[in-house]
Structures are given as structure tokens and as C-alpha cells.
Design an enzyme around this catalytic site. Structure first.
Site, short mmCIF file in Angstrom:
data_model
loop_
_atom_site.label_atom_id
_atom_site.label_comp_id
_atom_site.label_asym_id
_atom_site.label_seq_id
_atom_site.Cartn_x
_atom_site.Cartn_y
_atom_site.Cartn_z
N TRP A 8 -45.86 18.91 -37.45
CA TRP A 8 -44.80 17.94 -37.11
C TRP A 8 -45.40 16.59 -37.44
CZ3 TRP A 8 -39.89 17.62 -35.02
CH2 TRP A 8 -39.53 16.39 -34.47
N ARG A 59 -40.86 25.36 -32.10
CA ARG A 59 -41.44 24.15 -31.52
C ARG A 59 -41.02 22.90 -32.28
NH1 ARG A 59 -46.15 25.29 -28.48
NH2 ARG A 59 -47.02 23.29 -29.03
N SER A 61 -41.33 20.35 -15.87
CA SER A 61 -41.51 20.51 -17.31
C SER A 61 -41.38 21.99 -17.67
CB SER A 61 -42.88 20.00 -17.72
OG SER A 61 -43.15 20.33 -19.06
N ASN A 97 -53.69 20.75 -33.47
CA ASN A 97 -52.51 20.41 -32.68
C ASN A 97 -52.94 19.30 -31.74
OD1 ASN A 97 -50.22 20.44 -31.12
ND2 ASN A 97 -50.56 22.44 -30.19
N GLY A 98 -52.29 18.13 -31.83
CA GLY A 98 -52.68 17.02 -30.96
C GLY A 98 -52.90 15.76 -31.79
N THR A 107 -34.27 17.14 -20.57
CA THR A 107 -33.53 18.04 -19.69
C THR A 107 -34.23 18.23 -18.35
OG1 THR A 107 -32.48 19.17 -21.52
CG2 THR A 107 -32.78 20.46 -19.53
N SER A 108 -35.54 18.24 -18.35
CA SER A 108 -36.27 18.45 -17.09
C SER A 108 -36.02 17.28 -16.13
CB SER A 108 -37.77 18.59 -17.36
OG SER A 108 -38.00 19.79 -18.05
N HIS A 147 -17.49 -1.06 -14.77
CA HIS A 147 -18.47 -2.09 -15.15
C HIS A 147 -18.85 -2.01 -16.62
CE1 HIS A 147 -18.65 -2.90 -10.91
NE2 HIS A 147 -18.97 -1.64 -10.68
N CYS A 195 -46.63 20.42 -33.55
CA CYS A 195 -47.55 21.26 -34.34
C CYS A 195 -47.88 22.57 -33.62
CB CYS A 195 -48.86 20.53 -34.57
SG CYS A 195 -48.68 19.03 -35.50
N LYS A 252 -39.38 21.26 -29.64
CA LYS A 252 -39.27 21.89 -28.31
C LYS A 252 -40.32 21.32 -27.36
CE LYS A 252 -37.83 25.15 -25.46
NZ LYS A 252 -36.53 24.85 -24.83
N LYS A 275 -26.79 17.77 -24.38
CA LYS A 275 -26.65 19.02 -25.15
C LYS A 275 -25.83 18.75 -26.42
CE LYS A 275 -29.20 20.97 -23.87
NZ LYS A 275 -30.15 20.55 -23.03
N THR A 325 -45.69 18.70 -22.11
CA THR A 325 -45.13 17.47 -22.66
C THR A 325 -46.11 16.31 -22.43
OG1 THR A 325 -42.93 18.29 -22.27
CG2 THR A 325 -43.13 15.91 -22.49
N GLU A 333 -26.71 15.65 -18.72
CA GLU A 333 -27.23 16.84 -19.40
C GLU A 333 -26.17 17.40 -20.37
OE1 GLU A 333 -29.99 18.09 -19.93
OE2 GLU A 333 -29.62 20.15 -20.52
N GLU A 358 -27.86 16.48 -28.90
CA GLU A 358 -29.07 16.98 -29.57
C GLU A 358 -28.81 18.11 -30.54
OE1 GLU A 358 -32.13 18.24 -26.78
OE2 GLU A 358 -30.70 19.38 -25.60
C1 BG6 Z 1 -38.19 17.94 -25.66
C2 BG6 Z 1 -37.24 19.11 -25.68
O1 BG6 Z 1 -37.52 16.76 -25.93
O2 BG6 Z 1 -38.85 17.86 -24.40
C3 BG6 Z 1 -36.27 19.05 -24.50
O3 BG6 Z 1 -36.53 19.11 -26.90
C4 BG6 Z 1 -37.04 18.97 -23.19
O4 BG6 Z 1 -35.44 20.20 -24.49
C5 BG6 Z 1 -38.05 17.82 -23.21
O5 BG6 Z 1 -36.15 18.80 -22.13
C6 BG6 Z 1 -39.02 17.93 -22.04
O6 BG6 Z 1 -39.79 19.10 -22.20
P1 BG6 Z 1 -40.47 19.88 -21.02
O7 BG6 Z 1 -41.13 21.05 -21.70
O8 BG6 Z 1 -41.45 18.94 -20.41
O9 BG6 Z 1 -39.42 20.30 -20.08
#
Ligand code: BG6
Ligand code: UD1
Length: 690
Positions: A105, A33, A428, A132-133, A383-384, A584, A2, A685, A565, A433, A561, A568
Site C-alpha cells: 500500500w 487489507r 478496534s 509492513n510498517g 466504524t469502531s 443550524h 501492506c 481494511k 457505509k 490501527t 455509520e 466508502e
Molecule cells: C479502516 C477500515 O479505515 O479502519 C474501517 O477501512 C475501520 O472499516 C477503521 O472502521 C478502523 O479499524 P479498526 O480495525 O481499528 O476497527
């Protein structure tokens, strides 16, 4: 997820058409987002002729509310259809007007107009709220409000908020308090809310006023003083800007992206604050002893606080696509520049007698504690997490401290052990997140030293960690993270260098890595030349159901990763596999049809990867091999596999180079398959709910 936006013009003439455009543009800036419905509220009449009113019979007309499922453009279309149908005058000018907007969302209830925001207190739209939340105690509040005669039309948790506001307002009036202010109403509402939220309130009882408040979720106020209407006078004092009643435009948003095109002067609203926009002034009240996002008792008397504005360190160009078709494409191609900014000022080459070293301003006072820790724990999502995994080997090697990995949600699910002697690194991009934030709260409670690695200055993670490093990659808009990933790895490599800086035996290794970092932007420029080759590969893979990626060592993370990509954005099943695990299980999948990428660039694992390739070829595997430049014959003797040659860099930095062809492949596959590149199906996002 959101997103919220609001626009208040004070003593500045703005036509309704303009107000609508500002609100719609704000929403467009929040699109990235992720959302599935949207809504706005504007005034029907000119509220300046209606002073605040409750029971004196001169109550201003109900604000108009427009809500629509689907994208922003469907909302825009439906609003203009309504404008025509109701003969709403778009040329009507408002000297002061407060409008609010929202992208939703879906969490509580399906995407539908009734569940979209603004949510309302009832048919008169006395109180409207964008949120938002998540409100965790909404069921209890709903039951109480139903008992008091309120009827609910949505399945959202948000709807309790405007209804509670009306309940509080009506009660005050019934008790004879006709001077109850908008902030008093909202403060009372906040007292009852539990959960994480950023909220904006609009009310027909308080025309031309807005209230913003938050706990947990991010919220910014942007302040623009109009020189044209101020007769050219410039006001630079931040506090004065907040308190004077000169003509101005005020913007509220959950995201700096929606504000930067209007002004760079912002106030980062803090948890527990109630920000009241009224007659050109901004007053802030704050609950003392705020207990954080899970609620709890607060002192009864909120105090007035003075805050200074800060300057947004981003440029409008960052939020435009420039010459690119998609944000993801732009962000992949700007990695030489984003890495340059990440590294800027942090690598010190020294003179002929001076050692090369790194300087991370935010960490220098904490390095001793980190070196003494019993364990370093990396925590992140998506990804982080993968970026942290890529940096793990070099962190262990240079720091000499064991490094463990945690996906934030998994740590919380098991309530994994975190000790006072641990250093916990939170990675992050967004810094907001939900799972990572909750893991941070958990680590803080357990007394660990908490270090943040984030792209977003002022984000919750940046503010609530003890120290950290901003990756400075610039605003990332594509949902699929690209440039943030490479900058995160570069920062974590620098972190490892800084922690290990006092080990003399590793000086040569450290200097080689520093040289490698200096040269990294050039190497990324080189690897980006594979764009056409990756497009050709995408054409070959366009109709495939699945893609496997094998990696190990530094490039196990690249396999995860790279597969993420493809999954997603191109919506193709793809799996990153630790090559050491091949026998295995995964080997059973190998046949002449399933495409498999093997990462076999030069490092200590090279010969093991050569052996993996041989075993896959023996089973007629359909191989695409990524290798260092000049190694095609060594990785695929006799030919028969497709080879992607990438520039070789220092082994621990190779994941930064190796991910780029995967990013390009995922991008081209997505475009060729006709999917939405920047807002992939069902993904957001910033994942701000658990
Ligand atoms: C979401 C994004 O799933 O959050 C990803 O779509 C991202 O791209 C993930 O890696 C974690 O977000 P952040 O902001 O904590 O790096
Ligand atoms: C800082 C300035 C930068 C300036 C430079 C000059 C900021 C945001 N950065 O950069 O503009 O050019 O000094 O020396 O003003 N932090 C956390 N958690 C996080 C991220 C950061 O606590 O997740 C803290 C750091 O510990 C530090 C501060 O935020 O105290 C700024 O971090 P960072 O921007 O990385 O510091 P510098 O690179 O020194």
C-alpha cells in the site's frame, strides 16, 4: 495496508509451480487489507547444492524477483509471462526452498514495480526484504549508505533495510568474520531501525533460510509438519515442533487468514524477536529491554527464547465467500450467527430466584476499578468509533460515569488530557490501527486503565491493554466493517451492564436489555428480510450525487455509520447529521431532489424526530423514513415518503438493528454502480500507518 507472506518447505519435495501457487494464494488472502502493487521472490537454482557462501566463489545464483503494480492477478500474469520468456522450469522440484511475497500500500513513492517489495540490496539480490510498517529514520540511514557507495532505485523507506543488511554482511566478511550468521546480520540491522515494522529477510548468502522480525506490526509463524513425509508420526509438543528438524512447511504472514488454510499451529511473534528458520528448526532471539516502536537503546546481547505454539481459533470457511458474491454481502448476512458467538457464554439468565446478569471473563477483576474511575473515554477510528458512539448513552446510563468520545488521531493531534483516574476503552476490529495503537501508548504513559475491545486475538491492542473483551465476530474481510460493528455494540452494551451490575434500582432495566440481547440474533434475521426492499431503494438512488442521514440519541451513531457505509463502498457523497443540529445549517440543503433518510424508530427521541420529519416535509424534502414496525402512519401521516419498517428492540440495542438496512443499501448501491465491494477505491481494511 501492506501484507507479508512467506513459505518455506523443508525436506518436502515441492515443484516450483506449487511454490508459486502457495505464494500467490497467500497474497490473495492479504488482498482484503488494501494494496496497490505486489511482488514475490523465489529461487532460480536449487540452493541445496550451494552451501552458505560469501567469498569462496561458490555463491548461489541470485534469487528471482517479480514485482508489479496493480492487482495480484497482474503479478501472476507477469510472472508466467516471464517464466515462458526465460524458459524457467515450473516442474523443477525443490526439497527445500524459501519464498517471500508482499502486497504494498503506497506510502513512500507511487505504486510502481521499483517501489514494490521485495526491496533489494542491489543487482545481485544478496539480501531481499518484505516490510509492513514505516521506518521513520530511513532518510538518515539512506544518507549513510549512499556515502558508502550504495545507489537507491526506489523512493521507499524499506530499501534501506536490505542495503543495510548487505553493508553489515560485507563489513563482517571484510573484517574476516566469515561465520557471521543470518540472525547476527539482522540483529545488527534492527539495532539501527526506528519506527514500526514486521520484516522478512531472504538472502542468497543464506540459502533456504528466512528471518522474520518485528516491532509494532503483526507477524505470525505457522508450522505444518507433514504426516506423509513423517511416516505418520504425530508430534504434538509445541516446543518440539519448533526445534526438531523433521520435514515441515513453515509459513510467515502478517495475517492469520493467509496461514489458516495450511495449519492452525502458530507462533505469534513478539516485538523485538528475531525468528530464524533454518534446516527445519525455528530459533528465536530477543532483544532485552526493547523500548517499543519508537526505537531507543536496547541491551547489546540478545537472548535465546523458548516459545510455545498456539492454536488459531478460526475456520477455513471463515475466509471463503461460500455461496455469496462478495465478502461484504456474506458478512452482512451472517450477523445473526456472529452476534450469537459474541454473546455466547456471556449472558446468564439465572434461575427463578437469580438475577439475569452478564459475565465478561476478561473484565471481572477490573470492574471495581472501572466503577471508581472519574471518566470513561472511548477511543477508536472509523466504524469502531461509531460503534462506541452508539454505546455511549447506555454506558453513561448504567455506569453513572461520564463518557467522553475520542477519535484516536484527534486525541493525538491535540495531546488531549488523559488522567490516571480514567478508564480508556480502545475499540478496534483489527487491533492494529496505527492511530489507535499510538493513542493506547499515550494512555498507558498517562497511567490510565486501558481496556481493549477487539476482534483479533493476539493483536497488539489485545496484548497491550490491561484487560478487555474479544468481540468474537469471526474474521471480517470486507473493507467496509459490518458484522464487527454490530458485535462491538453488543459487547459495549454488555460492558455497560457489567459495570452497572451493582445498582439495584436499575435491575429491571438491565434485565430487559439482557432479554433484548438474547433475542437480538432473531431480530437481525428479521431485518435481513429487507434485502430486496433495500435493493429496490438502491435502484432508485443509483444516480444520486448525495444522501443525507438524520439521526439522534441512540441513533446518531447509526446516521454516521449508515452514511459512512454508503460513502466508502458506493462512492456516493453521504453525510450523517445529528438531527438536533438540523436548523443550524443542514436545513439549507433541503429541496425536492436531495434524498434524506430520517431515523425515527421508537425511543425517547421519537416525538422530536416526528417534528424533524414535519419540518423537512414542509420544505418538500425527499424523505425516506426508518421507523419501528407498524409506525408508518405515525411517521408519515398522509403518505408521501418512502418508509423502511424495522423490528423494535430495547432502545439501546436499536442501533444494532437499524444499521442493517443501511449496510444492505450500501452493498446494493455499490454493485449497481459497478464498484468494487470488498476493496473500495483508496481504502484499506487495516490502517497501519498514520
Ligand atoms: C479502516 C477500515 O479505515 O479502519 C474501517 O477501512 C475501520 O472499516 C477503521 O472502521 C478502523 O479499524 P479498526 O480495525 O481499528 O476497527
Ligand atoms: C476466554 C477465552 C475463550 C474461552 C473462555 C472460557 C481467549 C482469547 N478467550 O474468553 O476462548 O472460551 O475464556 O471461559 O482465550 N483482553 C485484553 N484486551 C483485549 C481483549 C482481551 O486484555 O483487547 C484479555 C482479557 O482481559 C482476557 C483475555 O484477553 O484476559 C481473553 O479475553 P476474552 O476472549 O474476551 O475472554 P473470555 O470471553 O473470558
Amino acid at each position: 495496508m501492506c501484507g507479508i507472506f512467506a513459505y518455506l518447505n523443508y525436506n518436502v519435495n515441492r515443484e516450483r509451480r506449487h511454490i508459486l501457487q502457495v505464494l500467490f494464494n497467500g497474497l490473495r488472502r492479504l488482498e482484503y487489507r488494501g494494496y496497490d502493487s505486489a511482488g514475490i521472490s523465489i529461487d532460480d537454482g536449487d540452493f541445496s547444492s550451494f552451501p552458505r557462501s560469501s567469498s569462496d566463489g561458490s555463491l548461489s545464483p541470485p534469487p528471482l524477483v517479480f514485482r508489479q503494480e496493480g492487482n495480484i492477478e497482474s503479478l501472476v500474469k507477469s510472472v508466467y509471462q516471464e517464466v515462458v520468456a526465460t524458459e524457467l522450469n515450473l516442474e523443477k522440484s525443490f526439497t527445500t526452498h524459501a519464498g517471500i511475497a508482499h502486497t504494498r500500500w503506497a506510502t513512500h513513492g507511487e505504486p510502481a514495480p521499483r517501489n514494490s517489495h521485495p526491496q533489494t540490496s542491489g543487482s545481485g539480490n544478496d539480501f531481499l526484504v518484505v516490510h509492513n510498517g514505516v521506518i521513520t529514520n530511513y532518510e538518515v540511514l539512506k544518507e549513510t549508505l549512499v556515502r558508502h557507495g550504495f545507489t537507491f532505485e526506489s523512493e521507499t523507506d524499506t530499501e534501506v533495510i536490505p542495503k543495510l543488511a548487505k553493508f553489515v554482511f560485507d563489513k563482517a566478511n571484510e573484517e574476516g568474520d566469515q561465520t557471521v550468521t543470518f540472525s547476527q546480520v539482522v540483529l545488527e540491522v534492527m539495532r539501527h531501525l526506528e519506527g514500526a515494522y514486521a520484516l522478512i529477510f531472504k538472502s542468497r548468502h543464506y540459502p533456504n533460510e528466512l528471518i522474520a522480525c518485528k516491532r509494532g506490526s503483526p507477524l505470525l509463524l505457522g508450522v505444518k509438519e507433514n504426516d506423509d513425509v513423517c511416516n505418520g508420526s504425530a508430534f504434538h509438543d509445541a516446543k518440539f515442533l519448533l526445534q526438531n528438524s523433521n520435514p515441515k512447511e513453515l509459513f510467515l504472514s502478517s495475517d492469520a487468514n493467509a496461514i489458516v488454510e495450511h495449519t492452525k499451529k502458530v507462533l505469534v511473534i513478539e516485538d523485538g524477536e528475531v525468528v530464524h528458520l533454518k534446516e527445519g528448526t525455528v530459533s528465536i532471539l530477543k532483544f532485552n529491554n526493547d523500548k517499543g516502536r519508537n526505537g531507543g537503546s536496547r541491551s547489546a546481547r540478545p537472548a535465546s527464547v523458548q516459545r510455545a505454539l498456539s492454536t488459531l481459533e478460526m475456520e477455513v470457511e471463515q475466509i471463503n465467500k461460500g455461496t455469496y458474491k462478495h465478502y461484504m454481502q456474506k458478512e452482512i448476512h451472517e450477523q445473526p450467527e456472529s452476534l450469537t458467538t459474541t454473546l455466547r457464554g456471556r449472558l446468564l439468565r439465572g434461575g427463578s430466584w437469580k438475577a439475569k446478569t452478564v459475565l465478561l471473563g476478561g473484565l471481572k477483576d477490573h470492574l471495581k476499578t472501572i466503577r471508581r474511575s472519574r471518566r470513561i473515554v472511548f477511543i477508536g477510528c472509523g466504524t469502531s468509533y461509531n460503534a462506541a458512539l452508539a454505546a455511549r448513552p447506555i454506558m453513561e446510563e448504567l455506569s453513572g460515569v461520564p463518557v467522553t468520545m475520542e477519535i484516536a488521531s484527534d486525541l493525538l493531534d491535540r495531546q488531549g488530557l488523559i488522567y490516571r483516574e480514567d478508564t480508556v476503552v480502545f475499540v478496534s476490529q483489527s487491533g492494529e490501527t496505527a492511530d489507535t495503537l499510538l493513542a493506547l501508548e499515550y494512555a498507558l504513559e498517562n497511567g490510565a486503565l486501558c481496556v481493549g475491545i477487539t476482534n483479533t486475538v493476539g493483536s497488539v491492542i489485545a496484548r497491550n491493554t490491561h484487560c478487555g473483551v474479544h468481540i468474537n465476530a469471526g474474521c471480517e474481510i470486507g473493507v467496509a466493517s459490518t458484522k464487527a460493528y454490530t458485535s462491538q455494540i453488543a459487547v459495549m452494551a454488555m460492558l455497560a451492564l457489567a459495570i452497572g451490575a451493582d445498582t439495584i434500582s436499575k435491575q429491571e432495566r438491565r434485565e430487559a436489555i439482557i432479554d433484548g440481547l438474547f433475542d437480538l440474533p432473531n431480530k437481525i434475521r428479521e431485518v435481513l428480510k429487507l434485502d430486496q426492499e433495500m435493493k429496490d431503494l438502491a435502484k432508485l438512488l443509483i444516480a444520486e450525487q448525495s444522501l443525507l442521514v438524520f439521526g439522534r440519541g441512540y441513533n446518531y451513531a447509526t446516521a454516521l455509520e449508515g452514511a459512512l457505509k454508503v460513502k466508502e463502498v458506493a462512492l456516493m457523497h453521504s453525510e450523517g447529521i445529528l438531527a438536533g443540529e438540523m436548523k443550524h445549517g443542514p436545513l439549507a440543503l433541503v429541496d425536492e431532489n436531495l434524498p434524506i433518510v430520517v431515523i425515527a424508530t421508537r425511543d425517547a427521541c421519537f416525538s422530536k424526530q416526528q417534528s424533524v420529519i414535519q419540518q423537512l416535509r414542509a420544505r418538500k424534502g425527499r424523505l425516506i423514513v426508518m421507523c419501528s414496525k407498524g409506525d408508518a402512519a405515525s411517521v408519515c401521516p398522509g403518505g408521501g415518503c418512502r418508509v423502511i419498517e424495522v423490528p423494535q428492540v430495547e432502545d439501546c440495542l436499536q442501533p444494532v438493528v437499524n444499521i442493517v438496512p443501511f449496510q444492505l443499501l450500501a452493498y446494493h448501491l455499490t454493485v449497481l454502480r459497478g464498484y468494487n465491494v470488498d476493496q473500495p477505491r483508496n481504502l484499506a481494511k487495516s490502517v497501519t500507518t498514520q
